[in-house]
Write an enzyme that holds these catalytic residues in place. Sequence first.
Site, PDB file in Angstrom:
ATOM      1  N   THR A 149       0.925  -1.457  -0.168  1.00 31.71           N
ATOM      2  CA  THR A 149      -0.043   0.142  -0.475  1.00 31.71           C
ATOM      3  C   THR A 149       0.653   1.172  -0.394  1.00 31.71           C
ATOM      4  O   THR A 149       0.217   2.172  -0.324  1.00 31.71           O
ATOM      5  CB  THR A 149      -1.242   0.361   0.981  1.00 31.71           C
ATOM      6  OG1 THR A 149      -1.693  -1.259   1.137  1.00 31.71           O
ATOM      7  CG2 THR A 149      -1.784   0.963   0.960  1.00 31.71           C
TER       8      THR A 149
ATOM      9  N   ILE B  98      -2.848 -10.759  -3.424  1.00 31.61           N
ATOM     10  CA  ILE B  98      -3.896  -9.208  -3.916  1.00 31.61           C
ATOM     11  C   ILE B  98      -2.917  -8.413  -4.262  1.00 31.61           C
ATOM     12  O   ILE B  98      -2.892  -7.528  -3.775  1.00 31.61           O
ATOM     13  CB  ILE B  98      -4.769  -8.835  -2.570  1.00 31.61           C
ATOM     14  CG1 ILE B  98      -5.999 -10.039  -2.116  1.00 31.61           C
ATOM     15  CG2 ILE B  98      -5.715  -7.634  -3.155  1.00 31.61           C
ATOM     16  CD1 ILE B  98      -7.348 -10.020  -3.058  1.00 31.61           C
TER      17      ILE B  98
ATOM     18  N   VAL C  20       0.597 -11.811  13.905  1.00 28.65           N
ATOM     19  CA  VAL C  20      -0.045 -13.032  14.002  1.00 28.65           C
ATOM     20  C   VAL C  20       0.732 -14.294  14.210  1.00 28.65           C
ATOM     21  O   VAL C  20       1.853 -14.739  13.600  1.00 28.65           O
ATOM     22  CB  VAL C  20      -0.872 -13.222  13.004  1.00 28.65           C
ATOM     23  CG1 VAL C  20      -1.979 -14.615  13.629  1.00 28.65           C
ATOM     24  CG2 VAL C  20      -1.886 -12.516  13.905  1.00 28.65           C
TER      25      VAL C  20
ATOM     26  N   LYS D 264       1.892  -5.082 -15.839  1.00 30.92           N
ATOM     27  CA  LYS D 264       1.306  -3.826 -17.065  1.00 30.92           C
ATOM     28  C   LYS D 264       2.475  -3.408 -18.251  1.00 30.92           C
ATOM     29  O   LYS D 264       2.465  -2.195 -18.104  1.00 30.92           O
ATOM     30  CB  LYS D 264       0.790  -2.964 -16.086  1.00 30.92           C
ATOM     31  CG  LYS D 264      -0.860  -3.981 -15.386  1.00 30.92           C
ATOM     32  CD  LYS D 264      -1.822  -3.258 -14.986  1.00 30.92           C
ATOM     33  CE  LYS D 264      -2.887  -3.468 -14.848  1.00 30.92           C
ATOM     34  NZ  LYS D 264      -2.785  -5.228 -13.570  1.00 30.92           N
TER      35      LYS D 264
ATOM     36  N   SER E 258      -1.753  -6.844  -8.151  1.00 28.34           N
ATOM     37  CA  SER E 258      -2.780  -5.598  -9.157  1.00 28.34           C
ATOM     38  C   SER E 258      -3.388  -6.076  -9.458  1.00 28.34           C
ATOM     39  O   SER E 258      -3.344  -6.941 -10.416  1.00 28.34           O
ATOM     40  CB  SER E 258      -1.860  -5.052 -10.424  1.00 28.34           C
ATOM     41  OG  SER E 258      -2.401  -4.069 -11.313  1.00 28.34           O
TER      42      SER E 258
ATOM     43  N   ILE F  62      -2.139   3.888  -9.166  1.00 27.84           N
ATOM     44  CA  ILE F  62      -3.713   3.983 -10.320  1.00 27.84           C
ATOM     45  C   ILE F  62      -4.670   3.287  -9.895  1.00 27.84           C
ATOM     46  O   ILE F  62      -4.550   1.653  -9.352  1.00 27.84           O
ATOM     47  CB  ILE F  62      -2.514   3.123 -11.552  1.00 27.84           C
ATOM     48  CG1 ILE F  62      -1.338   3.576 -12.133  1.00 27.84           C
ATOM     49  CG2 ILE F  62      -4.087   3.476 -12.316  1.00 27.84           C
ATOM     50  CD1 ILE F  62      -0.732   3.083 -12.742  1.00 27.84           C
TER      51      ILE F  62
ATOM     52  N   HIS G 153      -6.865   1.432 -12.329  1.00 23.85           N
ATOM     53  CA  HIS G 153      -6.870   0.632 -13.494  1.00 23.85           C
ATOM     54  C   HIS G 153      -8.822   0.775 -13.622  1.00 23.85           C
ATOM     55  O   HIS G 153      -9.533   0.575 -12.996  1.00 23.85           O
ATOM     56  CB  HIS G 153      -7.066  -0.948 -13.124  1.00 23.85           C
ATOM     57  CG  HIS G 153      -5.485  -1.069 -12.799  1.00 23.85           C
ATOM     58  ND1 HIS G 153      -4.346  -0.302 -13.919  1.00 23.85           N
ATOM     59  CD2 HIS G 153      -4.240  -1.413 -11.672  1.00 23.85           C
ATOM     60  CE1 HIS G 153      -3.372  -0.595 -13.011  1.00 23.85           C
ATOM     61  NE2 HIS G 153      -2.883  -0.805 -11.894  1.00 23.85           N
TER      62      HIS G 153
END
Length: 484
Positions: free
Chosen positions: A40, A335, A171, A249, A337, A46, A48
């Site tokens: 993050t 998780i 954790v 990308k 892009s 962007i 997207h």
Amino acid sequence: MDVIIIGGGIVGTLIARQLSKYSLKILLLERESDIAMGATKANSAIVHAGYDPIPNSNKAKTNVRGNKLYPELCSALKVPFKRNGALILAFNDEEAKVLEELKERGRKNGVMGLEIIKRDEILKREPNINPEVKMALYAPSSGITSPYLLAISALENAWENGIEVHLEEEVQGIIKRKRGYIVKTNKNSYLTRYIINAGGVYADEIMKMAGIDFPFEITPRKGEYYVLDKKMRNLVSSTIFPTPSPISKGVLVVPTVEGNILLGPNAKDVKDKEDKSTTWEGLKEVWEKATKLVPHISFSSVINTFAGIRAGSNYKDFLIKEFKSAEGILNFAGIDSPGLTSAPALAEIAEEWLKDKEKLIPKKNFKGERENPLYFRELSNEEREELIKKDPSWGHIICRCEHVSEKELRETIRHPLTPKILEALRKRLRIGTGRCHGAFCTPYVLKILSEELGKPINFFTLKGENSKILFGENKARWKYAKRS
């Protein structure tokens, strides 16, 4: 606890905000000294459009939905968002065919406004693009935001609505009980009915702790970047993409909402999930690929380089799943892009999942909006004068590069959710992120931290444990050296 959210990145914080609408006891656990310390903090920022993901995949569905949610979300949380559009460039006939495929894929995904434009129109919109360009796919719904500021704002809003936040709690174990789970950290143990795993690059390890036997593994994928000075803000107005590859990308030229330009990222799989080092080879690759898109970039305009880690995986899609062997745990894993874009939609999925488990009672006093923060750099001269009349500390500029005042700094330090580390102040105020890299402002920041918290200057760190900025006074060290 009713719900424990593991992970304080953009996914975990937006889920926390979404669930804070209900009468639930929620705890967010973050292993670092601040939230938004992983992907993050270090990504392309962007939002997207959604033309790239495979149709009907989790990535495609949440990308397009998340993109639609951004304007209202950022408006409520007072976070900058701009639909600046994107151009995906093709330099030959083979790449031009890929653009047609992307346009059709975008149509299937429900992306509106996609069009193929030719060289003259491209150069009319973006004069600094390589004139050898043949054509481009134009995606008007593509946008830019501040990922870390969005995560911070979402969590502050969730905290205002009653959730708990524990930093520096890693954790280390998850134990199944008849009803719920015990979550063991390096500091405490918590009993909870439900767990939401938003652990970023460590999401696969959280799954293993929960006893989930599934062939899923995260491969850290490093991306390196250049940051250009704000004097280059007019280099491009749209986000400039190359024709994408199967794993990336590509290296981009990206305007930011703060006024800088980013070049990057490349994509290299690494073994270490904490490897955020930059390399000569990687930065050379980024420079060569970025200057193919936009040739006339001066190296003297570079003010910083950095690297981020993305949660690539062998699953080839977002893993959004509750397993029978670990009922009551919802996993958001792999998780990568377009994770930033998809995050608001992922939060909705978490909400619907919990609604299927429990009858959720909405809070009558839920506060859905954040108060508009005052940033000295964004105010008019008349507004600045009025504030300085009321409090002269508004006129004492601590960070010259980003025009941050003493008043803003003190107020930010006093916020209960602001860790007392320099990295936290950088993310919230951009203090020390300009061309001087904090050479001017850091002594003032340390002095004000010392005054606010009653601690010696050498107490404070850059980003928590083992990152001290000062170890003692120069004179004291000189005396010690002479005695030695």
